[in-house]
Scaffold this motif. Structure first.
Motif, PDB file in Angstrom:
ATOM      1  N   GLY A  57      71.008  19.910  49.354  1.00 40.05           N
ATOM      2  CA  GLY A  57      69.951  20.847  48.948  1.00 40.05           C
ATOM      3  C   GLY A  57      68.558  20.375  49.311  1.00 40.05           C
ATOM      4  O   GLY A  57      67.706  21.165  49.689  1.00 40.05           O
ATOM      5  N   ASP A  58      68.334  19.086  49.218  1.00 37.16           N
ATOM      6  CA  ASP A  58      67.049  18.507  49.598  1.00 37.16           C
ATOM      7  C   ASP A  58      67.142  18.128  51.076  1.00 37.16           C
ATOM      8  O   ASP A  58      67.773  17.130  51.432  1.00 37.16           O
ATOM      9  N   LEU A  59      66.535  18.934  51.938  1.00 44.04           N
ATOM     10  CA  LEU A  59      66.666  18.712  53.380  1.00 44.04           C
ATOM     11  C   LEU A  59      66.095  17.378  53.840  1.00 44.04           C
ATOM     12  O   LEU A  59      66.449  16.870  54.890  1.00 44.04           O
ATOM     13  N   SER A  60      65.190  16.797  53.035  1.00 44.00           N
ATOM     14  CA  SER A  60      64.638  15.497  53.413  1.00 44.00           C
ATOM     15  C   SER A  60      65.484  14.352  52.856  1.00 44.00           C
ATOM     16  O   SER A  60      65.177  13.185  53.073  1.00 44.00           O
ATOM     17  N   GLY A  61      66.537  14.687  52.135  1.00 47.95           N
ATOM     18  CA  GLY A  61      67.402  13.677  51.525  1.00 47.95           C
ATOM     19  C   GLY A  61      68.313  12.994  52.537  1.00 47.95           C
ATOM     20  O   GLY A  61      68.307  13.316  53.731  1.00 47.95           O
ATOM     21  N   PRO A  62      69.133  12.068  52.064  1.00 49.79           N
ATOM     22  CA  PRO A  62      69.941  11.256  52.966  1.00 49.79           C
ATOM     23  C   PRO A  62      71.217  11.906  53.479  1.00 49.79           C
ATOM     24  O   PRO A  62      71.866  11.366  54.366  1.00 49.79           O
ATOM     25  N   THR A  72      82.153  18.763  54.696  1.00 51.57           N
ATOM     26  CA  THR A  72      82.018  17.397  55.207  1.00 51.57           C
ATOM     27  C   THR A  72      80.547  17.080  55.433  1.00 51.57           C
ATOM     28  O   THR A  72      79.817  17.860  56.030  1.00 51.57           O
ATOM     29  N   LEU A  73      80.135  15.905  54.937  1.00 54.61           N
ATOM     30  CA  LEU A  73      78.746  15.465  55.069  1.00 54.61           C
ATOM     31  C   LEU A  73      78.682  14.116  55.752  1.00 54.61           C
ATOM     32  O   LEU A  73      79.686  13.413  55.852  1.00 54.61           O
ATOM     33  N   GLU A  74      77.489  13.749  56.159  1.00 54.71           N
ATOM     34  CA  GLU A  74      77.236  12.406  56.662  1.00 54.71           C
ATOM     35  C   GLU A  74      76.040  11.833  55.926  1.00 54.71           C
ATOM     36  O   GLU A  74      75.037  12.529  55.725  1.00 54.71           O
ATOM     37  N   ASP A  75      76.167  10.594  55.507  1.00 52.28           N
ATOM     38  CA  ASP A  75      75.045   9.880  54.905  1.00 52.28           C
ATOM     39  C   ASP A  75      74.212   9.347  56.062  1.00 52.28           C
ATOM     40  O   ASP A  75      74.662   8.473  56.815  1.00 52.28           O
ATOM     41  N   LYS A  76      73.016   9.885  56.238  1.00 54.44           N
ATOM     42  CA  LYS A  76      72.170   9.514  57.376  1.00 54.44           C
ATOM     43  C   LYS A  76      71.728   8.059  57.328  1.00 54.44           C
ATOM     44  O   LYS A  76      71.399   7.486  58.351  1.00 54.44           O
ATOM     45  N   ARG A  77      71.751   7.440  56.141  1.00 57.55           N
ATOM     46  CA  ARG A  77      71.343   6.035  56.015  1.00 57.55           C
ATOM     47  C   ARG A  77      72.428   5.088  56.495  1.00 57.55           C
ATOM     48  O   ARG A  77      72.146   4.067  57.107  1.00 57.55           O
ATOM     49  N   THR A  78      73.671   5.424  56.178  1.00 58.00           N
ATOM     50  CA  THR A  78      74.776   4.492  56.457  1.00 58.00           C
ATOM     51  C   THR A  78      75.727   4.972  57.534  1.00 58.00           C
ATOM     52  O   THR A  78      76.521   4.190  58.048  1.00 58.00           O
ATOM     53  N   GLY A  79      75.687   6.274  57.852  1.00 54.55           N
ATOM     54  CA  GLY A  79      76.623   6.834  58.814  1.00 54.55           C
ATOM     55  C   GLY A  79      77.984   7.155  58.215  1.00 54.55           C
ATOM     56  O   GLY A  79      78.885   7.591  58.915  1.00 54.55           O
TER      57      GLY A  79
END
Length: 108
Positions: A57-62, A72-79
């Protein structure tokens, strides 16, 4: 990239928002003290799309959605790739958990 339970923040976030969840797959095996290398995080939730929406929901989030996969999601910090698996019904969860643990332990 190998995923370890200490690197996956999703269960903590779901708990903070009172969303029931179960860790499945390789992370579940790790939580039970067995060594298991996994490449993603499988998490069973009542509503996969609701959980994905909460985290993105928070587009600037991780977290970011993986194109072509609504759950399916991806954690942009850890991959780390997060796969939300919908729970068919609360009564079925013990059967699902038992099956997943048997498969995971058998594959060691």
């Amino acid at each position: 990239m190998a995923v370890y339970s200490k690197d996956c923040r999703v269960p903590t976030i779901l708990a903070e928002h009172d969303i029931p969840h179960l860790i499945a797959g390789g992370l579940a095996v790790q939580e039970h003290g067995y060594f298991r290398v996994t490449l993603d995080a499988d998490i069973i939730v009542p509503d996969a799309l609701e959980a994905a929406e909460l985290l993105t929901g928070d587009l600037s989030g991780p977290f970011a959605r993986v194109p072509g996969f609504a759950d399916t999601l991806e954690d942009k910090r850890t991959g780390i790739q997060i796969n939300f698996l919908p729970a068919a019904a609360a009564q079925a969860l013990p059967v699902v958990i038992d099956f997943l643990l048997r498969v995971a332990i058998h594959d060691q």
